[in-house]
Motif scaffolding. Structure first.
Motif, PDB file in Angstrom:
ATOM      1  N   ALA A 196      64.530 -16.758 -68.873  1.00 43.95           N
ATOM      2  CA  ALA A 196      63.444 -17.731 -68.708  1.00 43.95           C
ATOM      3  C   ALA A 196      62.105 -17.012 -68.702  1.00 43.95           C
ATOM      4  O   ALA A 196      61.967 -15.950 -68.098  1.00 43.95           O
ATOM      5  CB  ALA A 196      63.619 -18.524 -67.417  1.00 43.95           C
ATOM      6  N   GLY A 197      61.120 -17.592 -69.350  1.00 42.25           N
ATOM      7  CA  GLY A 197      59.785 -17.004 -69.410  1.00 42.25           C
ATOM      8  C   GLY A 197      59.063 -17.555 -70.615  1.00 42.25           C
ATOM      9  O   GLY A 197      59.398 -18.624 -71.126  1.00 42.25           O
ATOM     10  N   TYR A 198      58.070 -16.822 -71.064  1.00 37.74           N
ATOM     11  CA  TYR A 198      57.250 -17.263 -72.193  1.00 37.74           C
ATOM     12  C   TYR A 198      58.140 -17.564 -73.405  1.00 37.74           C
ATOM     13  O   TYR A 198      57.964 -18.558 -74.095  1.00 37.74           O
ATOM     14  CB  TYR A 198      56.255 -16.153 -72.509  1.00 37.74           C
ATOM     15  CG  TYR A 198      55.201 -16.478 -73.517  1.00 37.74           C
ATOM     16  CD1 TYR A 198      54.244 -17.460 -73.268  1.00 37.74           C
ATOM     17  CD2 TYR A 198      55.126 -15.791 -74.719  1.00 37.74           C
ATOM     18  CE1 TYR A 198      53.256 -17.739 -74.195  1.00 37.74           C
ATOM     19  CE2 TYR A 198      54.143 -16.059 -75.645  1.00 37.74           C
ATOM     20  CZ  TYR A 198      53.209 -17.040 -75.384  1.00 37.74           C
ATOM     21  OH  TYR A 198      52.229 -17.317 -76.309  1.00 37.74           O
ATOM     22  N   ILE A 217      59.409 -20.549 -61.558  1.00 37.13           N
ATOM     23  CA  ILE A 217      60.642 -21.036 -62.177  1.00 37.13           C
ATOM     24  C   ILE A 217      60.634 -22.548 -62.311  1.00 37.13           C
ATOM     25  O   ILE A 217      61.186 -23.099 -63.268  1.00 37.13           O
ATOM     26  CB  ILE A 217      61.883 -20.534 -61.392  1.00 37.13           C
ATOM     27  CG1 ILE A 217      63.158 -20.793 -62.174  1.00 37.13           C
ATOM     28  CG2 ILE A 217      61.959 -21.165 -60.009  1.00 37.13           C
ATOM     29  CD1 ILE A 217      63.313 -19.944 -63.402  1.00 37.13           C
ATOM     30  N   THR A 263      70.254 -25.253 -66.482  1.00 34.74           N
ATOM     31  CA  THR A 263      68.999 -25.372 -67.248  1.00 34.74           C
ATOM     32  C   THR A 263      68.609 -24.095 -67.977  1.00 34.74           C
ATOM     33  O   THR A 263      67.850 -24.149 -68.942  1.00 34.74           O
ATOM     34  CB  THR A 263      67.829 -25.798 -66.335  1.00 34.74           C
ATOM     35  OG1 THR A 263      67.654 -24.820 -65.319  1.00 34.74           O
ATOM     36  CG2 THR A 263      68.074 -27.150 -65.713  1.00 34.74           C
ATOM     37  N   ALA A 264      69.121 -22.940 -67.527  1.00 36.57           N
ATOM     38  CA  ALA A 264      68.765 -21.683 -68.193  1.00 36.57           C
ATOM     39  C   ALA A 264      70.032 -20.935 -68.569  1.00 36.57           C
ATOM     40  O   ALA A 264      70.980 -20.881 -67.795  1.00 36.57           O
ATOM     41  CB  ALA A 264      67.882 -20.830 -67.289  1.00 36.57           C
ATOM     42  N   ILE A 317      67.710 -13.724 -64.942  1.00 33.29           N
ATOM     43  CA  ILE A 317      66.741 -14.817 -65.040  1.00 33.29           C
ATOM     44  C   ILE A 317      65.422 -14.333 -65.634  1.00 33.29           C
ATOM     45  O   ILE A 317      64.739 -15.077 -66.350  1.00 33.29           O
ATOM     46  CB  ILE A 317      66.542 -15.501 -63.668  1.00 33.29           C
ATOM     47  CG1 ILE A 317      65.777 -16.811 -63.821  1.00 33.29           C
ATOM     48  CG2 ILE A 317      65.849 -14.588 -62.673  1.00 33.29           C
ATOM     49  CD1 ILE A 317      66.541 -17.887 -64.531  1.00 33.29           C
ATOM     50  N   GLY A 355      60.929 -26.699 -70.639  1.00 32.56           N
ATOM     51  CA  GLY A 355      60.465 -25.464 -70.035  1.00 32.56           C
ATOM     52  C   GLY A 355      59.029 -25.139 -70.423  1.00 32.56           C
ATOM     53  O   GLY A 355      58.514 -25.572 -71.443  1.00 32.56           O
ATOM     54  N   ASN A 356      58.360 -24.347 -69.574  1.00 34.83           N
ATOM     55  CA  ASN A 356      57.019 -23.843 -69.881  1.00 34.83           C
ATOM     56  C   ASN A 356      55.962 -24.923 -70.010  1.00 34.83           C
ATOM     57  O   ASN A 356      55.202 -24.958 -70.981  1.00 34.83           O
ATOM     58  CB  ASN A 356      57.058 -22.979 -71.148  1.00 34.83           C
ATOM     59  CG  ASN A 356      57.672 -21.624 -70.886  1.00 34.83           C
ATOM     60  OD1 ASN A 356      57.371 -20.995 -69.873  1.00 34.83           O
ATOM     61  ND2 ASN A 356      58.540 -21.173 -71.762  1.00 34.83           N
ATOM     62  N   THR A 403      58.784 -22.930 -65.605  1.00 33.94           N
ATOM     63  CA  THR A 403      59.331 -22.352 -66.848  1.00 33.94           C
ATOM     64  C   THR A 403      60.685 -22.918 -67.228  1.00 33.94           C
ATOM     65  O   THR A 403      61.070 -22.840 -68.391  1.00 33.94           O
ATOM     66  CB  THR A 403      59.435 -20.813 -66.747  1.00 33.94           C
ATOM     67  OG1 THR A 403      60.304 -20.483 -65.661  1.00 33.94           O
ATOM     68  CG2 THR A 403      58.081 -20.178 -66.531  1.00 33.94           C
ATOM     69  N   ALA A 404      61.428 -23.479 -66.271  1.00 35.24           N
ATOM     70  CA  ALA A 404      62.744 -24.034 -66.593  1.00 35.24           C
ATOM     71  C   ALA A 404      62.837 -25.461 -66.089  1.00 35.24           C
ATOM     72  O   ALA A 404      62.381 -25.766 -64.987  1.00 35.24           O
ATOM     73  CB  ALA A 404      63.849 -23.181 -65.968  1.00 35.24           C
ATOM     74  N   ILE A 459      69.975 -24.312 -61.865  1.00 37.37           N
ATOM     75  CA  ILE A 459      69.485 -23.242 -62.730  1.00 37.37           C
ATOM     76  C   ILE A 459      70.573 -22.739 -63.673  1.00 37.37           C
ATOM     77  O   ILE A 459      70.295 -22.353 -64.808  1.00 37.37           O
ATOM     78  CB  ILE A 459      68.867 -22.094 -61.881  1.00 37.37           C
ATOM     79  CG1 ILE A 459      68.109 -21.128 -62.771  1.00 37.37           C
ATOM     80  CG2 ILE A 459      69.938 -21.347 -61.094  1.00 37.37           C
ATOM     81  CD1 ILE A 459      66.844 -21.682 -63.339  1.00 37.37           C
ATOM     82  N   ASN A 464      69.735 -26.363 -70.525  1.00 34.50           N
ATOM     83  CA  ASN A 464      69.844 -27.815 -70.414  1.00 34.50           C
ATOM     84  C   ASN A 464      71.108 -28.391 -71.034  1.00 34.50           C
ATOM     85  O   ASN A 464      71.055 -29.350 -71.813  1.00 34.50           O
ATOM     86  CB  ASN A 464      68.602 -28.484 -71.017  1.00 34.50           C
ATOM     87  CG  ASN A 464      67.396 -28.352 -70.108  1.00 34.50           C
ATOM     88  OD1 ASN A 464      67.518 -28.535 -68.907  1.00 34.50           O
ATOM     89  ND2 ASN A 464      66.252 -28.008 -70.675  1.00 34.50           N
ATOM     90  N   ASP A 516      60.678 -29.865 -76.730  1.00 30.61           N
ATOM     91  CA  ASP A 516      61.127 -28.481 -76.720  1.00 30.61           C
ATOM     92  C   ASP A 516      62.462 -28.322 -77.425  1.00 30.61           C
ATOM     93  O   ASP A 516      62.623 -27.511 -78.319  1.00 30.61           O
ATOM     94  CB  ASP A 516      61.258 -28.039 -75.259  1.00 30.61           C
ATOM     95  CG  ASP A 516      61.732 -26.626 -75.104  1.00 30.61           C
ATOM     96  OD1 ASP A 516      61.294 -25.784 -75.888  1.00 30.61           O
ATOM     97  OD2 ASP A 516      62.540 -26.362 -74.199  1.00 30.61           O
TER      98      ASP A 516
END
Lengths: 337, 337, 337, 337, 337, 337
Positions: free
Chosen positions: C285-287, B281, D284-285, C281, B289-290, B284-285, D281, D290, D248
């Motif tokens: 969040a992820g790819y 995490i 941000t997600a 989550i 992100g990523n 990714t965030a 979190i 963000n 991003d």
């Protein structure tokens, strides 16, 4: 022409005499500092069987006639560099086949997609610089002494760069070049003029900004150096292109500035106004409309006469004339404070 | 740790011993060649009053402890370079004020908006290279011997360039650098790795492509060199970042390749797969992100152990561990043919 | 579970019984029509050595256990189709190597960059459709009877198309498919659902719009069919994904509609609201953040229970449960008038 | 809390006392001027059956409890304005149905796609302003005295505009508003804060810039006013959002400035640093990662305590606390010169 | 004309004689394989009261005169299909009202926004294909035998597709079509030519790439089939348009290739160079500058003469002439190896 | 001209007589409702030393001659407002220096980058409105009574707005204006016409949509009011520009509508077709190709004759003529139902 020349008894131009240079006197009703050749464009579409168009090219006096290195867009619209000859600088005979370069290293690849050449004499060698393809656009370099054998050199910079223009003599013992670093792609909307120096034309450094886009609207999108800078007692006269955007596309004009003779990244005068904008149909319509793109100049040291060669609409080669002293006076009068 | 180390009796790594380097043995259930530090991230948000975040930084062993040059994004999110010290390479104390450079020429301007530093020892000097602002992003250069006085040098290249990474020794008598020329703006979707050389760090030339984006999807958008290349008997081990695009944004992973020792623009092996992708995490965030973005490495010449420092999500500093011989074996096994 | 099942004495679902299907009863405090499996995601990152992630996949009951065709993103992030088996539909064992197809014509090229499979039984054959690469994304087709030998067929359509979803039986004597024609690239911001029919799965025609993006904001950017349509006495239940844009990126949700049994391009009810949006989550969040992308379903004809398989964040495989009669009631109650 | 309050014997805040306002003292280890409520977010996803999320909203003390006007994104993600009540300003009960407005003219259309409300008491009326849809986003206006009947007024401006924020009293006899004119679309990358005045809330004019984006990186893309400006002896305290871009997407932070009491388009101090950036979190997600987006504030005139309500990730409602005098001191200390 | 015709004693063309076809002999100074009609454009702006312009159209010999189906852009610039007649193929009389089609199914909607028709005789029927609007651009189909009654058929493909061009006879017992699938929007920068077949013109399949954009610069952006392929003993002669981009916009040229008679997706020869590029003012300036877009051809089986109809600048209808045997020779001589 | 005038015995036009207005009778072969002045353009490039071009301007009868406020693009292509005089409305003498305005408040800044003026007499004052730069494009306002002293007023609106056009008298006791709010930048692809009113020209409100882009293709991208609305017994005749997009760029045409006399936001008739599109070379090629942009009109109340001034290709000033009664008849006949 006599009277007209008499009026300019002494010219600021520092150059060899080229008495046979192409020339037409300024028309009586012309109120501007440059005037178009009356038979523009001098190179029309399809000037030779394998070429679609010829433009953005560079010429020099050579013995009793003229030589040039030309951007030739082939029938498939792929650009290459070709040699050309002319008795008078106006009527050009261009070779069918592109210039072949002797490569210093196979890793540099073949010269393909080569365009917008500049031709510069420094000491006893003639240097060609151009927009070269090496994993992106960069500045190709080559030299010749006889225009028969051409020796490619290292690319001057990393990609992405266009419009690499050498100064016609070393400055403070170093080779000197103006260029426009810029991103990938054809419609990139930024680009400023930088100065770089080199001990040997292989390694380049001490990069300095010369000037940036703007502030005038006509050059607010990107700018790039044009012909080889012209040495004068007032500084290096830099003719350059400036680009604006409209709600439609870009418009390329020709501007002028004077740079310090010993420290060319120092700008003495930069003219607020372009010397010339696209106005004739051969400049406003074509492969790329609204383009005047100066790349070559012949200067007569005796009289201060200039013949500036420019690409029109990315389609034609055309010529404008000017007196260097009139340009200098205009640039100084209309310079940004 | 004993047994584990025994297993690697001889390492391909050519480096000094760093017995006190940060280290955790590979977890029993880990099937990959790199494994994360168990207390990642090692630098969290707001590590000091004037900093929002610290990431994309570079560290070295120094006497009996460790030094680093860090990208510190200030409270206003503007990046600068700061010096840091650590007893163990994990617990960092970073100076409140940015590094001050002695400038070689006022025309280069002040160092502002400086980011993604690399730190490289060549002979008896320590060199910092970073992404510097000079009418566009380019490669700033400086040197120090004592980490008290820092001497700025000329920018290596014309804009636009990022990720200038020096080799830790001269190659064929020349300084050598990898970099990623790229266009203006933050989300540019291209960028390849080039090699350049210099007699003196002032003038650079002989630019050669190392490799381009792709062919794997994980690195199809852009790539850039990571930490200082690691010398091994098998070639220079280059850790680098590769970027892919999704229907959302970019994903930054860490890849690896082996370059020829004497001619680093020649690629011996390039691994098809990234060594590491954003999965936790804290990767990714965050601000971006990523992102896993390796920029620093400590290598122990005695054992082949590596600690790779990387920016996570453009927000945190984190560490992964690896054995260089495992990486080399993996790169060779999974290299593109 | 007894009471709960008793409450639904008769289900609208027309399907075989799958008594061993994966299932968890609805939590007492759940006020929505779908509820997540308590141990989501059921397939985490790196489920097998050569895979980075597994998602957007399709499963069926097979004898006393379950089979699936999975989108496996390899370590290099390139997607391929893999076979998987599971005793309970939750714990999956996926083959290391991609499915090999027997090609009908070498001109179709190899199956690479294959993703988002759907699996459909029609009569005695099992058909796989997927997003296939053939000079652009299009709908690949293949059949098998034993999940050992896979016969590739012609691509259903010209590029560009994604999400080709067969109906599980012929309609008016013709094979029937839903799909989403769409442009080149990953972030295309349009896409509607069309219906097509075919006498033989080779030639397709009589293309009809089913419905377009919008009018609700959650699906205003693009939509695409999800799992194989589910036959009910009330019509075909179509689960689909709908996509909205934010100032950041896209958000993929799961919607539902009922289509006419005999003329599926005729929409009976289309629910105003998505059944499910990215909230956990592992979905945000992820790819690719903010994605729930349903592609598979197991339906129990005896009870009306559904287990819907969806890709979460283009990274994980997850499951939600529902009763089909509750969905139907919800869709009808909240349908656009 | 006693000691802490004692330390601030006199506050610059000009406001009524709100002794029952939500509050938590600053944690001992907090070095910043704002600190988060310990149970953030105070409104989670699906707070009520018809709502997906609630955020970017505005609250006021009302009798012995609290009222708010909330942006409620419905299940279909379409935003509307809803009334809410709370005994303590933290635990909110929000009405299922949107607020109904009495329209002054049918030509204004129905209030749909309404978001980001501000709530302002001027004299004896309560005014709601919000982002309203009328052939583009503009500033909707309405008033109420009892929160039962709501009278819509004319839209303040032509499209495109967002974040219309009234001052809580007339200035020089005129109503006064801050707003952010901006273009069509969700990801527009510009937007500055303007001041406008009106004799009657129907006709607006004398538009003046307050300040523009930048110069700090955190606010270089766009800015917009946040909660109703807070009157202090040092000027109007404006909390606002500032937005930066990354490779991003966008990052929304909270900044602060002090404006002249009598001529609010005159900026007295503008803080170089944001008071708060997305770090947790839940910030941000989410629907839009963000984002911290302040829109409401409760200020206690007796103590200078502030509770600032902000939208987190366009998904949650959250609260931070601060002392106004600390903010004022911080803004002045870190102001741009 | 006699001598000229004598020179071509035998033509490769397989077609009926059209002795009265429009024709002008090649000018003496013409060095190219096509030459423009001396009175181009043959259809100027406002050829009839309700039309702004007529271009991108298709003609056939019919009894002792000529018929055509024309793209007519109405005064509001909306395109429709109109019938036209001409005694000589040059002087056209176009009907005021658009063609009315008998629809096979009301669900296909009305024919509006119809453009770029092709007209093809197969056996005893005349088929019109065009760019049709059905929730995106796709290929409309219709047939007639008398040019009085027109029977619309199913759309050939799903959107998005343009330039559907039938072969003038069945190949291997199937109808055959070339087309250019492409995305939504007017300035899409990609598009390749595909081949499809159909047993009945309703269901289409077996889609195969013919060739893709590039490699020459003139066709690097997109390509699409032009007139109905011309049958010759050397293969199907395909005239097509190829598009390049400049820093300004697109340039549409006319290219040529020879396809295998029995398997037209197999390319025998593809010419490196376009046969024709926009050069005349009626081609470089207009509604869309720099467009030559061939869509129709009349071929005389006795002599091999061709009259190619093309749209100029999306504004005018113009004609070029050529000998098919010269084109074939040129294509073979300049084919990509 | 006699007969022609006789035919229109009574005109719907409500205006003073302007017997000396510029005029040419309709050519015999003209089938359209407007016809071009035979010597267009009336103002060519470089009409005066400091000007590159003059266009998009506005004229009025003044005593026995004509006055105009002109958009003059200087040599640097920056636009400003200049006064001009003409004996006949065709031959214009334009002042070298821009108009100087007396500013009501230094905070409004200097008038720079001013363009597209409109000139309107209301009662005894002449008002100029134009596109003004104040932290974005907005509507500048000024008045004069003698064309010697010009009093700037407050900007009418917040940015971003263009084409502010006053009605020539108060409506229901209020000043009234049409305008086109629009985003930042030159190529914004949207823009609709709104109506606003003001008690005093300082405060504006009660904004209402007049009409939006489309539905005809010629005006599907953006629209904006042209000259001052013309009062007739049939309503306000609004000439306006409508813009379409092509695969190349934009095309600006002139359209017409009739608005209710007392409630001008109510559209009585809107013509489906433009009255005029770019067709002449001075309209299709230039600084911005394909532009006819009407901004001025002279109307003769005695005869209904109109002379409409328009910018051609953002380069030239040109004139078309029409009879108002013919336009009204045409608009009503071809109005959208």
């Amino acid at each position: 022409m006599k009277n007209e020349m008499d009026a300019i008894v002494k010219t600021a131009l520092i150059a060899d005499a080229v008495p046979n240079m192409p020339w037409e006197p300024k028309p009586a009703d012309c109120k501007e500092v440059v005037w178009r050749h009356s038979k523009n464009p001098i190179i029309d579409l399809h000037p030779m069987p394998k070429a679609r168009s010829v433009f953005n090219s560079c010429v020099i006096p050579w013995k009793d006639h003229f030589l040039g290195v030309f951007r030739v867009d082939s029938l498939s619209m792929d650009p290459m560099l070709h040699l050309g000859t002319s008795p008078d600088g106006l009527d050009w005979s261009i070779e069918e086949e592109p210039i072949t370069f002797i490569s210093p290293d196979p890793a540099l690849g073949k010269v393909t997609n080569a365009y917008d050449p500049r031709l510069c004499k420094i000491d006893d060698k003639y240097y060609i610089t151009w927009c070269n393809s090496y994993y992106g656009a960069t500045i190709g370099q080559a030299w010749t002494t006889d225009f028969k054998t051409f020796h490619q050199m290292e690319n001057a910079f990393l990609p992405f760069n266009r419009n690499g223009v050498l100064f016609p003599k070393k400055i403070n013992g170093k080779f000197a070049m103006l260029s426009r670093p810029m991103g990938l792609g054809m419609a990139v909307n930024y680009g400023d003029i930088f100065f770089s120096e080199s001990p040997d034309l292989t390694y380049w450094g001490k990069h300095r900004i010369v000037f940036t886009r703007g502030p005038g609207k006509w050059e607010r999108v990107k700018i790039g150096p044009g012909p080889i800078p012209i040495e004068t007692t007032e500084g290096w006269l830099l003719l350059y292109h400036g680009v604006t955007d409209t709600c439609d596309s870009f418009v390329y004009s020709m501007g002028a500035a004077l740079l310090d003779l010993n420290e060319p990244s120092k700008v003495l005068y930069r003219c607020q106004f372009p010397l010339m904008t696209p106005e004739k149909i051969y400049e406003t319509a074509g492969y790329v409309g609204n383009v005047v793109f100066p790349t070559g100049v012949i200067a007569d040291g005796d009289t201060g006469r200039l013949a500036v060669y420019y690409g029109a609409a990315d389609t034609y080669t055309a010529v404008v004339y000017a007196h260097i002293d009139e340009i200098i006076a205009y640039v100084k009068e209309h310079a940004w404070k």
